[in-house]
Design a protein around this motif. Structure first.
Motif, PDB file in Angstrom:
ATOM      1  N   LYS A  42     -51.016 -60.505   8.332  1.00 52.59           N
ATOM      2  CA  LYS A  42     -50.563 -62.101   8.121  1.00 52.59           C
ATOM      3  C   LYS A  42     -51.740 -62.875   8.609  1.00 52.59           C
ATOM      4  O   LYS A  42     -52.407 -62.642   9.497  1.00 52.59           O
ATOM      5  N   ARG A  43     -52.054 -63.989   7.829  1.00 51.03           N
ATOM      6  CA  ARG A  43     -52.935 -65.149   8.007  1.00 51.03           C
ATOM      7  C   ARG A  43     -52.745 -65.368   9.510  1.00 51.03           C
ATOM      8  O   ARG A  43     -51.742 -65.608  10.269  1.00 51.03           O
ATOM      9  N   GLY A  44     -53.823 -65.483  10.395  1.00 52.89           N
ATOM     10  CA  GLY A  44     -53.684 -65.892  11.616  1.00 52.89           C
ATOM     11  C   GLY A  44     -53.931 -64.602  12.595  1.00 52.89           C
ATOM     12  O   GLY A  44     -54.349 -64.801  13.895  1.00 52.89           O
ATOM     13  N   ASP A  45     -53.406 -63.451  12.138  1.00 54.28           N
ATOM     14  CA  ASP A  45     -53.815 -62.316  12.832  1.00 54.28           C
ATOM     15  C   ASP A  45     -55.227 -62.035  13.251  1.00 54.28           C
ATOM     16  O   ASP A  45     -56.187 -62.070  12.402  1.00 54.28           O
ATOM     17  N   VAL A  46     -55.266 -61.545  14.267  1.00 53.49           N
ATOM     18  CA  VAL A  46     -56.845 -61.272  14.809  1.00 53.49           C
ATOM     19  C   VAL A  46     -56.785 -59.627  14.856  1.00 53.49           C
ATOM     20  O   VAL A  46     -55.941 -58.896  15.502  1.00 53.49           O
ATOM     21  N   ILE A  47     -57.577 -58.920  13.950  1.00 47.83           N
ATOM     22  CA  ILE A  47     -57.607 -57.773  13.753  1.00 47.83           C
ATOM     23  C   ILE A  47     -59.128 -57.015  14.218  1.00 47.83           C
ATOM     24  O   ILE A  47     -60.189 -57.620  14.370  1.00 47.83           O
ATOM     25  N   ILE A  48     -58.985 -55.672  14.370  1.00 50.49           N
ATOM     26  CA  ILE A  48     -60.163 -54.782  14.342  1.00 50.49           C
ATOM     27  C   ILE A  48     -60.082 -53.970  13.267  1.00 50.49           C
ATOM     28  O   ILE A  48     -59.216 -53.398  12.771  1.00 50.49           O
ATOM     29  N   PHE A  49     -61.345 -53.997  12.408  1.00 52.44           N
ATOM     30  CA  PHE A  49     -61.467 -53.291  11.345  1.00 52.44           C
ATOM     31  C   PHE A  49     -62.738 -52.653  11.015  1.00 52.44           C
ATOM     32  O   PHE A  49     -63.811 -53.015  11.658  1.00 52.44           O
ATOM     33  N   LYS A  50     -62.651 -51.736  10.145  1.00 54.78           N
ATOM     34  CA  LYS A  50     -64.065 -51.143   9.597  1.00 54.78           C
ATOM     35  C   LYS A  50     -64.885 -52.237   8.789  1.00 54.78           C
ATOM     36  O   LYS A  50     -64.307 -52.513   7.938  1.00 54.78           O
ATOM     37  N   PHE A  51     -65.966 -52.609   9.328  1.00 61.84           N
ATOM     38  CA  PHE A  51     -66.798 -53.490   8.501  1.00 61.84           C
ATOM     39  C   PHE A  51     -66.995 -52.980   6.960  1.00 61.84           C
ATOM     40  O   PHE A  51     -67.564 -52.000   6.934  1.00 61.84           O
ATOM     41  N   PRO A  52     -66.770 -53.677   6.072  1.00 56.04           N
ATOM     42  CA  PRO A  52     -66.893 -53.436   4.675  1.00 56.04           C
ATOM     43  C   PRO A  52     -68.215 -52.854   4.354  1.00 56.04           C
ATOM     44  O   PRO A  52     -68.502 -52.047   3.559  1.00 56.04           O
ATOM     45  N   ASP A  53     -69.283 -53.546   4.916  1.00 54.84           N
ATOM     46  CA  ASP A  53     -70.638 -53.076   4.431  1.00 54.84           C
ATOM     47  C   ASP A  53     -71.031 -51.861   5.184  1.00 54.84           C
ATOM     48  O   ASP A  53     -72.307 -51.596   4.685  1.00 54.84           O
ATOM     49  N   ASP A  54     -70.492 -51.531   6.157  1.00 53.22           N
ATOM     50  CA  ASP A  54     -71.103 -50.423   6.925  1.00 53.22           C
ATOM     51  C   ASP A  54     -69.823 -49.866   7.735  1.00 53.22           C
ATOM     52  O   ASP A  54     -69.664 -50.362   8.853  1.00 53.22           O
ATOM     53  N   GLU A  55     -69.047 -48.934   7.191  1.00 50.45           N
ATOM     54  CA  GLU A  55     -67.823 -48.723   7.809  1.00 50.45           C
ATOM     55  C   GLU A  55     -67.831 -47.814   9.365  1.00 50.45           C
ATOM     56  O   GLU A  55     -66.802 -47.675   9.995  1.00 50.45           O
ATOM     57  N   SER A  56     -69.341 -47.635   9.753  1.00 48.76           N
ATOM     58  CA  SER A  56     -69.372 -47.085  10.821  1.00 48.76           C
ATOM     59  C   SER A  56     -69.065 -48.094  12.018  1.00 48.76           C
ATOM     60  O   SER A  56     -69.133 -47.566  13.284  1.00 48.76           O
ATOM     61  N   LEU A  57     -69.322 -49.291  11.562  1.00 46.43           N
ATOM     62  CA  LEU A  57     -69.122 -50.351  12.512  1.00 46.43           C
ATOM     63  C   LEU A  57     -67.815 -50.948  12.676  1.00 46.43           C
ATOM     64  O   LEU A  57     -67.170 -51.228  11.469  1.00 46.43           O
ATOM     65  N   TYR A  58     -67.232 -51.322  13.931  1.00 48.68           N
ATOM     66  CA  TYR A  58     -65.670 -51.865  13.711  1.00 48.68           C
ATOM     67  C   TYR A  58     -66.354 -53.465  14.280  1.00 48.68           C
ATOM     68  O   TYR A  58     -67.011 -53.894  14.912  1.00 48.68           O
TER      69      TYR A  58
END
Length: 180
Positions: free
Chosen positions: A69-85
């Protein structure tokens, strides 16, 4: 000279220690792969919420039980280079319209900008931007808008739910701090 009984006790003690170490390593591996995500934030993009060099822990299971939801701070795979978080804050949810005008964020054609008490400083105004968040995706920005490579700048501007690794829960170094 040692008796056979003493030799057996030493071997038994060594085996006991090895067992403890192996079990601890397996528990740590399972926690890290399936329950928590440990990350170091290398840039200033989330200041002042998360500072450069902070280490944070995210909970991998959060979004099995609830939607991001809006406001959550997340860790994710970077869309332009999924080897990066990456670590960013969710601003736009699926189906949202996000407009950035005069250094402010507007949602769903609202005339009132989004209230963001977590940003480091007001955004420096730049050309107007318009985003329509697709279903199953999120629009993410750093809290330090003037120093953040985020959805505004990426080739692929949306983070899809299946690419979210974890919801950031707390910082543990330096010092403990809950992340909101």
């Amino acid at each position: 000279m040692m008796s056979k009984n003493s030799d057996f006790d030493v071997v038994k003690e060594i085996f006991s220690w090895i067992s403890i170490i192996v079990v601890a390593a397996v528990i740590a591996l399972v926690l890290n792969l399936f329950i928590i995500a440990n990350s170091r934030v290398p840039s200033a993009s989330m200041e002042n919420t998360i500072m450069t060099g902070d280490r944070v822990v995210g909970f991998r299971l959060t979004y099995l039980f609830q939607e991001p939801k809006r406001g959550d701070v997340i860790i994710f795979k970077f869309p332009d280079d999924e080897s990066l978080y990456y670590v960013k804050r969710i601003i736009g949810e699926p189906g949202d319209i996000v407009d950035i005008k005069d250094g402010k964020v507007y949602l769903n054609n609202s005339e009132t900008p989004l209230e963001e008490d977590y940003i480091k400083e007001p955004m420096i105004p730049e050309a107007d931007m318009h985003f329509e968040v697709p279903e199953g995706a999120f629009f993410c920005l750093g809290d330090n808008r003037n120093n953040s490579a985020d959805s505004r700048r990426w080739v692929h501007p949306y983070v899809y739910k299946e690419k979210i690794i974890a919801k950031v829960i707390f910082r543990y170094f330096p010092g403990f701090k809950m992340i909101k």
